[in-house]
Each structure stands twice: as structure tokens, then as C-alpha cells.
Enzyme design. Structure first.
Site, PDB file in Angstrom:
ATOM      1  N   PRO A 198      71.922  -8.859  -3.033  1.00  0.00           N
ATOM      2  CA  PRO A 198      71.763  -9.137  -1.596  1.00  0.00           C
ATOM      3  C   PRO A 198      73.110  -9.444  -0.936  1.00  0.00           C
ATOM      4  O   PRO A 198      73.561 -10.590  -0.910  1.00  0.00           O
ATOM      5  CB  PRO A 198      70.832 -10.348  -1.575  1.00  0.00           C
ATOM      6  CG  PRO A 198      71.069 -11.033  -2.885  1.00  0.00           C
ATOM      7  CD  PRO A 198      71.391  -9.947  -3.874  1.00  0.00           C
ATOM      8  N   ASP A 373      77.432 -12.340  -2.566  1.00  0.00           N
ATOM      9  CA  ASP A 373      76.098 -12.263  -3.151  1.00  0.00           C
ATOM     10  C   ASP A 373      75.330 -13.507  -2.708  1.00  0.00           C
ATOM     11  O   ASP A 373      75.683 -14.627  -3.078  1.00  0.00           O
ATOM     12  CB  ASP A 373      76.211 -12.210  -4.680  1.00  0.00           C
ATOM     13  CG  ASP A 373      74.872 -12.060  -5.379  1.00  0.00           C
ATOM     14  OD1 ASP A 373      73.827 -12.328  -4.750  1.00  0.00           O
ATOM     15  OD2 ASP A 373      74.861 -11.696  -6.571  1.00  0.00           O
ATOM     16  N   HIS A 374      74.259 -13.299  -1.913  1.00  0.00           N
ATOM     17  CA  HIS A 374      73.544 -14.442  -1.329  1.00  0.00           C
ATOM     18  C   HIS A 374      72.780 -15.256  -2.365  1.00  0.00           C
ATOM     19  O   HIS A 374      72.332 -16.358  -2.078  1.00  0.00           O
ATOM     20  CB  HIS A 374      72.576 -13.948  -0.237  1.00  0.00           C
ATOM     21  CG  HIS A 374      72.544 -14.845   0.960  1.00  0.00           C
ATOM     22  ND1 HIS A 374      72.545 -16.208   0.863  1.00  0.00           N
ATOM     23  CD2 HIS A 374      72.535 -14.564   2.294  1.00  0.00           C
ATOM     24  CE1 HIS A 374      72.515 -16.737   2.078  1.00  0.00           C
ATOM     25  NE2 HIS A 374      72.527 -15.756   2.963  1.00  0.00           N
ATOM     26  N   ARG A 375      72.627 -14.738  -3.583  1.00  0.00           N
ATOM     27  CA  ARG A 375      72.004 -15.528  -4.637  1.00  0.00           C
ATOM     28  C   ARG A 375      72.941 -16.614  -5.143  1.00  0.00           C
ATOM     29  O   ARG A 375      72.497 -17.614  -5.723  1.00  0.00           O
ATOM     30  CB  ARG A 375      71.597 -14.625  -5.803  1.00  0.00           C
ATOM     31  CG  ARG A 375      70.579 -13.555  -5.459  1.00  0.00           C
ATOM     32  CD  ARG A 375      70.397 -12.555  -6.582  1.00  0.00           C
ATOM     33  NE  ARG A 375      71.644 -11.836  -6.883  1.00  0.00           N
ATOM     34  CZ  ARG A 375      71.735 -10.852  -7.761  1.00  0.00           C
ATOM     35  NH1 ARG A 375      70.661 -10.462  -8.441  1.00  0.00           N
ATOM     36  NH2 ARG A 375      72.900 -10.259  -7.980  1.00  0.00           N
ATOM     37  N   VAL A 376      74.249 -16.405  -4.941  1.00  0.00           N
ATOM     38  CA  VAL A 376      75.251 -17.325  -5.456  1.00  0.00           C
ATOM     39  C   VAL A 376      75.918 -18.115  -4.341  1.00  0.00           C
ATOM     40  O   VAL A 376      76.236 -19.299  -4.497  1.00  0.00           O
ATOM     41  CB  VAL A 376      76.323 -16.547  -6.249  1.00  0.00           C
ATOM     42  CG1 VAL A 376      77.379 -17.487  -6.832  1.00  0.00           C
ATOM     43  CG2 VAL A 376      75.681 -15.727  -7.356  1.00  0.00           C
TER      44      VAL A 376
END
Length: 402
Positions: A198, A373-376
Site C-alpha cells: 500500500p 509502505d502504509h503498513r509500516v
């Protein structure tokens, strides 16, 4: 003592590697450090060097095989020595028992068995083989002009020219669109990243006057010296690495469905090569001097463009810098290389009209685009990192002592 040849891990998330070609045949002498085989990962095609002197023996994997990282694929033995697998299957009487691995190989469909020896037995120089792969040429269709029919670089180039000059009417669309190995790897890697990671983007302009001053002063001081003169890219790598010390989330990785903080700051640098891009790594860039970064960057660039990158050159990257400023690009956004969590895209330095103390003024400016990375990383952390980097660029003369 037998030395094992194993499938190496060239990156943190690598699980397998594809064996493309052996540079030596079983039973041939090898010298430590000479090219032994060529493998492919999702990042690049890399030549693996022989780990010791000896005789290549007990080859377990052939061209086209996908092998798990760490698995033994062959042995290097001393004259008269048997590889461990052969020793284990020798009975006390001296007779050799049937080996399960060979039995399994015999059951493999004939086309797979036939293809490996055919590719191995063709006499072709390593450079010519690599060039043929880059241009999508079948070496079995090239006539060698060297001793014993050895295919040379000139033979490959001649075959490419003949192919390119041939009429296109009879060529299928799939053949016309054939990709080199590097181009195919780049297409697969970027497509997978774009579809699974993402991405979000944060963009800022940076005043580059101080950065340009640093480079000018370095050039003046280094003119009598043969040492590599640091470039704008080298200065940016040094600044990015130092700012990352204060922003560990930007130097983190997404692996096994969780965030992993990396203890080292290893900067991957995107480098254009024929038909694609590779990203060799400058390890511990935050601890390196500007001169050390410049020397490493120059060496990596040379190896990348001559297709001589080593496994260690491509492993361990934690953050990527991609600079297209030398191509006069104002701004662009880059695709993240998993498992890394971010990549910085750098545009050209150009004079722009800005408001300075309420009045129009011309200043050198560069645009920075951060892909995250929007997860991180969340938006606030990405913005904080970019703001600190812009401030570091503004103070380059203070932060990059000459």
C-alpha cells in the site's frame, strides 16, 4: 576437505534462487574467486564465485532449477576426493549403492534432462553468454568463430545485428516483445510491489544551494587528487543515512506480516543498466565518510554496468535512493522494493523563483518524493522524516564536513 557450493541469500526476503548457468563443468578444475555459476533472484542476475580451489563435483542442480536458499548444489573437492554424497553411498566392499537422488533424476521427464547438458556443452565465453541472454538470443543458434567453435562476444553481436535486420513481418508479437532477464525481473518485481504494497507519497521541495556549495568545494579540493569526487547523489546518500538515524520506522522492513526494525542503515542506490535497473547497497552508510560513500558508489556503478555485481553488493538494503536529476527530470515517484518500507525519488536541481523575505528571488531547488509502505509508516512519520531531510539539505555545509 570438500567445500559445499550453496544457493546464496542475496536479500532479506529471498527464499529461493534460480540457477541459470554453470561456468564450469563437473570434473573441471576451479580457482577460488573465478566465476562458477550464474543465478537469478527477483532483484538481479548475479555471478557466484568459486569459494575455494579444487575440482567441481557432485553437481545436484542444473540450469533452470529453482533451489531453496542454503541448499547445497555442488561440491569442490581435492584431487582424488569424492563429494560427501558419493562417500555416504559407498558400501564397505567398495561397491557403490544406487543413490536415491539419481533414481529420482532418472524419473524426471526427458526434456529437462536433455536441456541442461545441451546448454553446458556449448563452447561460449562467459561475457558472450551473458550478452546473449541480455539480448534474448538462443546460443544454440549462434555459430562460433573461435577455436573449437567457441562463441565470442563478436559472434553474439553479429547474431543480434542479423536478427534486428531481419524482416519483422514473420515475427510473432511474443518474440518481438521478448524481454531480457533484467527487464523481466524488473517488470515482475515492480508489478508485485505495486499490487501488494500500500504505497502513499509525500512530496517536498528542498533548497539546494548549500548542497551545491559542498559539491563545488569538494571539486576544488580534489582536483589534484586521483580519488573519486563525491557527486550530488553521494551527498544525498550521506544526508539520508544520517537523518534515518532519527527515524527508525523509515529504515524498517515488512516481513512475515510484521514490522522489523533494522539495526543497520544500508542504502540501496538505483542504478540504470541496459534494459533495467539494479539497486546495489552501500552498507552502514550513516557511519561512512562522504569520501567512502563516493568510492563505494563508483565501484558499485562500474560493477553494475559491466554485469559483475557480487551477491554481497545486492543484499541487506534497508532504504532506497533513486536520483533522476542527471536526466533533467523535475520530479517523479518511485516504487518500493520489498521488504523495504520506503524509497526516496530525487529530481533535478533547477533555478526557481521563490518568495524570500517577502520578495521574489531565484534559488536552486530540488523536489523530493518519498514513497512509503502504509503498513509500516504513517503519514505523520513520513512527513517528519522528509521535513528533517529538507532541513539537512539546507544545512549541507554544516552536516557534511569536507
Amino acid at each position: 576437505m570438500a567445500i559445499s557450493v550453496v544457493m546464496p541469500a542475496l536479500e532479506m526476503a529471498q527464499e529461493t534462487g534460480k540457477l541459470l548457468a554453470w561456468r564450469k563443468k563437473e570434473g573441471e578444475n576451479v580457482t577460488k574467486g573465478e566465476p562458477l555459476l550464474e543465478i537469478e533472484t527477483d532483484k538481479a542476475v548475479v555471478e557466484i564465485e568459486a569459494p575455494s580451489d579444487g575440482i567441481l563435483a557432485g553437481i545436484k542442480s542444473h540450469e533452470g532449477a529453482v533451489v531453496p536458499v542454503g541448499e547445497t548444489i555442488a561440491w569442490i573437492v581435492a584431487p582424488g576426493e569424492l563429494p560427501p554424497a558419493a562417500c555416504a553411498t559407498t558400501a564397505p566392499t567398495g561397491r557403490t549403492k544406487q543413490e536415491p537422488a539419481k533414481t529420482a533424476a532418472a524419473a524426471t521427464p526427458a526434456p529437462n534432462l536433455a536441456s541442461a547438458p545441451a546448454a553446458t556443452n556449448i563452447n561460449i565465453s562467459p561475457k558472450a553468454r551473458r550478452l546473449a541472454k541480455e539480448h534474448g538470443l538462443d546460443i544454440a543458434q549462434i555459430r562460433g568463430s573461435g577455436p573449437d567453435g567457441t562463441i565470442s562476444t563478436e559472434d553474439v553481436l553479429a547474431a543480434k545485428e542479423a536478427r534486428d535486420a531481419a524482416p519483422k513481418a514473420g515475427v510473432s508479437s511474443s518474440a518481438a516483445a521478448a524481454l531480457s532477464t533484467i527487464a523481466r525481473l524488473m517488470a515482475e518485481r515492480t508489478t508485485k510491489s505495486w499490487n501488494t504494497v500500500p504505497h502513499f507519497f509525500v512530496i517536498r521541495d528542498a533548497h539546494a544551494g548549500s548542497l551545491l556549495n559542498v559539491q563545488k568545494q569538494i571539486k576544488l579540493q580534489s582536483q589534484p587528487s586521483p580519488a573519486v569526487s563525491p557527486t550530488i547523489t553521494d551527498c544525498l546518500i550521506a544526508l539520508v543515512a544520517r537523518v534515518l538515524e532519527r527515524h527508525p520506522a523509515l529504515n524498517a522492513s515488512w516481513a512475515n506480516e510484521t514490522v522489523r526494525l533494522n539495526s543497520s542503515i544500508n542504502i540501496s542506490l538505483a542504478i540504470a543498466v541496459p534494459d533495467g535497473v539494479v539497486a546495489p547497497v552501500i552498507p552502514n552508510a550513516n557511519k561512512a565518510t562522504l569520501a567512502e560513500i563516493a568510492a563505494q558508489r563508483a565501484a558499485l556503478s562500474e560493477r553494475a554496468r559491466s554485469s559483475r555485481l557480487l551477491p554481497a553488493d545486492l543484499s541487506g538494503g534497508t532504504f532506497t535512493v533513486s536520483n533522476l536529476g542527471m536526466y533533467k527530470v523535475d520530479a517523479f515517484t518511485a516504487i518500493i522494493t520489498p521488504p523495504q518500507a520506503a524509497v526516496l525519488a530525487v529530481g533535478a536541481v533547477s533555478d526557481r523563483v521563490l518568495a524570500v523575505d517577502g520578495k521574489p528571488a531565484v534559488r536552486p531547488v530540488m523536489t523530493l518524493s518519498l514513497s512509503s509502505d502504509h503498513r509500516v509508516i504513517d503519514g505523520a512519520r513520513a512527513a517528519a522524516f522528509l521535513n528533517d531531510l529538507v532541513e539537512a539539505i539546507r544545512k549541507s555545509e554544516e552536516l557534511l564536513p569536507l
